[in-house]
Design a protein around this motif. Structure first.
Motif, mmCIF file in Angstrom:
data_model
loop_
_atom_site.group_PDB
_atom_site.id
_atom_site.type_symbol
_atom_site.label_atom_id
_atom_site.label_comp_id
_atom_site.label_asym_id
_atom_site.label_seq_id
_atom_site.Cartn_x
_atom_site.Cartn_y
_atom_site.Cartn_z
ATOM 1 N N ALA A 16 -69.407 34.775 -98.286
ATOM 2 C CA ALA A 16 -69.383 35.653 -97.031
ATOM 3 C C ALA A 16 -68.545 37.233 -97.273
ATOM 4 O O ALA A 16 -67.730 36.792 -97.872
ATOM 5 C CB ALA A 16 -68.675 35.024 -95.967
ATOM 6 N N PRO A 17 -69.079 38.099 -96.810
ATOM 7 C CA PRO A 17 -68.328 39.241 -96.841
ATOM 8 C C PRO A 17 -66.851 39.252 -96.356
ATOM 9 O O PRO A 17 -66.714 38.494 -95.399
ATOM 10 C CB PRO A 17 -69.200 40.335 -96.221
ATOM 11 C CG PRO A 17 -70.497 39.738 -96.222
ATOM 12 C CD PRO A 17 -70.308 38.307 -96.060
ATOM 13 N N VAL A 18 -65.923 40.191 -96.977
ATOM 14 C CA VAL A 18 -64.775 40.017 -96.408
ATOM 15 C C VAL A 18 -64.476 40.654 -94.993
ATOM 16 O O VAL A 18 -65.310 41.611 -94.785
ATOM 17 C CB VAL A 18 -63.794 40.890 -97.551
ATOM 18 C CG1 VAL A 18 -62.459 40.962 -96.813
ATOM 19 C CG2 VAL A 18 -63.799 40.404 -98.738
ATOM 20 N N ASP A 19 -63.679 40.243 -94.180
ATOM 21 C CA ASP A 19 -63.246 40.733 -92.803
ATOM 22 C C ASP A 19 -64.525 40.644 -91.862
ATOM 23 O O ASP A 19 -64.776 41.582 -90.970
ATOM 24 C CB ASP A 19 -62.639 41.990 -92.825
ATOM 25 C CG ASP A 19 -61.341 42.247 -93.831
ATOM 26 O OD1 ASP A 19 -60.530 40.940 -93.525
ATOM 27 O OD2 ASP A 19 -61.135 43.251 -94.169
ATOM 28 N N GLY A 20 -65.407 39.627 -91.948
ATOM 29 C CA GLY A 20 -66.374 39.479 -91.113
ATOM 30 C C GLY A 20 -67.573 40.629 -91.306
ATOM 31 O O GLY A 20 -68.697 40.802 -90.678
ATOM 32 N N ALA A 21 -67.585 41.404 -92.466
ATOM 33 C CA ALA A 21 -68.464 42.433 -92.683
ATOM 34 C C ALA A 21 -69.736 41.890 -92.937
ATOM 35 O O ALA A 21 -69.799 40.908 -93.413
ATOM 36 C CB ALA A 21 -68.020 43.436 -93.766
ATOM 37 N N THR A 22 -71.041 42.476 -92.845
ATOM 38 C CA THR A 22 -72.367 41.948 -93.187
ATOM 39 C C THR A 22 -72.776 42.694 -94.304
ATOM 40 O O THR A 22 -72.534 43.990 -94.461
ATOM 41 C CB THR A 22 -73.162 41.957 -91.988
ATOM 42 O OG1 THR A 22 -73.077 43.132 -91.591
ATOM 43 C CG2 THR A 22 -72.693 41.043 -91.050
ATOM 44 N N THR A 23 -73.548 42.344 -94.993
ATOM 45 C CA THR A 23 -74.170 43.017 -96.158
ATOM 46 C C THR A 23 -75.504 43.338 -95.595
ATOM 47 O O THR A 23 -76.410 42.784 -95.113
ATOM 48 C CB THR A 23 -74.538 42.225 -97.530
ATOM 49 O OG1 THR A 23 -73.360 41.674 -97.796
ATOM 50 C CG2 THR A 23 -75.196 42.912 -98.458
ATOM 51 N N THR A 24 -75.672 44.981 -96.020
ATOM 52 C CA THR A 24 -76.930 45.520 -95.586
ATOM 53 C C THR A 24 -78.256 44.934 -96.251
ATOM 54 O O THR A 24 -78.138 45.138 -97.707
ATOM 55 C CB THR A 24 -77.141 46.953 -95.278
ATOM 56 O OG1 THR A 24 -75.830 47.260 -94.532
ATOM 57 C CG2 THR A 24 -78.185 47.623 -94.959
ATOM 58 N N VAL A 25 -79.324 44.660 -95.847
ATOM 59 C CA VAL A 25 -80.297 44.131 -96.580
ATOM 60 C C VAL A 25 -81.653 45.010 -96.800
ATOM 61 O O VAL A 25 -81.971 45.600 -95.441
ATOM 62 C CB VAL A 25 -80.913 42.799 -96.047
ATOM 63 C CG1 VAL A 25 -82.255 42.251 -96.992
ATOM 64 C CG2 VAL A 25 -79.995 41.834 -96.006
ATOM 65 N N VAL A 26 -81.583 45.863 -97.973
ATOM 66 C CA VAL A 26 -82.736 46.814 -97.966
ATOM 67 C C VAL A 26 -84.048 46.207 -98.537
ATOM 68 O O VAL A 26 -83.909 45.707 -99.768
ATOM 69 C CB VAL A 26 -82.106 47.917 -98.901
ATOM 70 C CG1 VAL A 26 -83.353 49.061 -99.110
ATOM 71 C CG2 VAL A 26 -81.019 48.595 -98.316
ATOM 72 N N ILE A 133 -79.215 55.781 -96.672
ATOM 73 C CA ILE A 133 -79.105 54.218 -95.882
ATOM 74 C C ILE A 133 -78.209 54.059 -94.837
ATOM 75 O O ILE A 133 -78.662 53.627 -93.770
ATOM 76 C CB ILE A 133 -79.137 53.277 -97.076
ATOM 77 C CG1 ILE A 133 -80.231 53.462 -97.982
ATOM 78 C CG2 ILE A 133 -78.959 51.891 -96.598
ATOM 79 C CD1 ILE A 133 -79.960 52.571 -99.124
ATOM 80 N N GLU A 134 -77.087 54.401 -95.270
ATOM 81 C CA GLU A 134 -75.933 54.372 -94.042
ATOM 82 C C GLU A 134 -76.339 55.085 -92.896
ATOM 83 O O GLU A 134 -76.180 54.508 -91.665
ATOM 84 C CB GLU A 134 -74.604 54.873 -94.742
ATOM 85 C CG GLU A 134 -74.084 53.754 -95.738
ATOM 86 C CD GLU A 134 -73.774 52.376 -95.143
ATOM 87 O OE1 GLU A 134 -73.446 52.163 -93.973
ATOM 88 O OE2 GLU A 134 -74.394 51.435 -95.774
#
Length: 146
Positions: A16-26, A133-134
């Motif tokens: 799981a990403p740190v601090d509740g961040a999510t990974t962007t799926v491209v 992307i961002e």
């Protein structure tokens, strides 16, 4: 004698990403699997999860093919007719209409069309790709890129 170059890598099993961040799926749609795979490795090195998308699956059922995808990236050499057909299907399906589309282009003066959310003309750097992307992902969500 003709030969085929093949390589594989294990799928990443990220925690799981740190601090509740999510990974962007491209999701990547392209006409050359090797180039798409190399771009996927580049994106993964920049912190994204890259997912190759099959054109036929997207055309048949965009909701299923794009499940979990935050942005669709069209490779530059994907033909205009095929790209137009894919854009039409993705943008006309209610469950996928809001998925941002980033079009990589070989035309230095490439412009947006009514169905593309962002365009990145050649030449582009990894940093320019990440910024594009961002911007596209955060424009959809209303937030600011970090």
């Amino acid at each position: 004698m003709p030969y085929t170059l093949c390589f594989s890598r294990p799928r990443s099993k990220r925690g799981a990403p740190v601090d509740g961040a999510t990974t962007t799926v491209v999701g990547i749609i392209g006409d050359d699997p090797l180039v798409s795979q190399i771009l996927g490795l580049l994106l993964e090195g920049a912190g994204y999860e890259a997912s190759p998308l099959e054109e036929a699956a997207v055309l048949e059922d965009p909701s299923t093919a794009l499940a979990g995808v935050d942005l669709v990236l069209f490779m530059p050499l994907l033909g205009d007719e095929r790209k137009g057909e894919l854009l039409g299907v993705v943008k006309s399906a209610p469950t996928t209409a809001d998925v941002p589309i980033l079009n990589l282009s070989t035309d230095m003066k490439a412009e947006l069309d009514e169905r593309t959310d962002s365009v990145l003309p050649w030449p582009w750097s990894t940093q320019a790709l990440v910024r594009a992307i961002e911007r596209a992902v955060h424009a959809r969500g209303g937030g600011e890129p970090s």
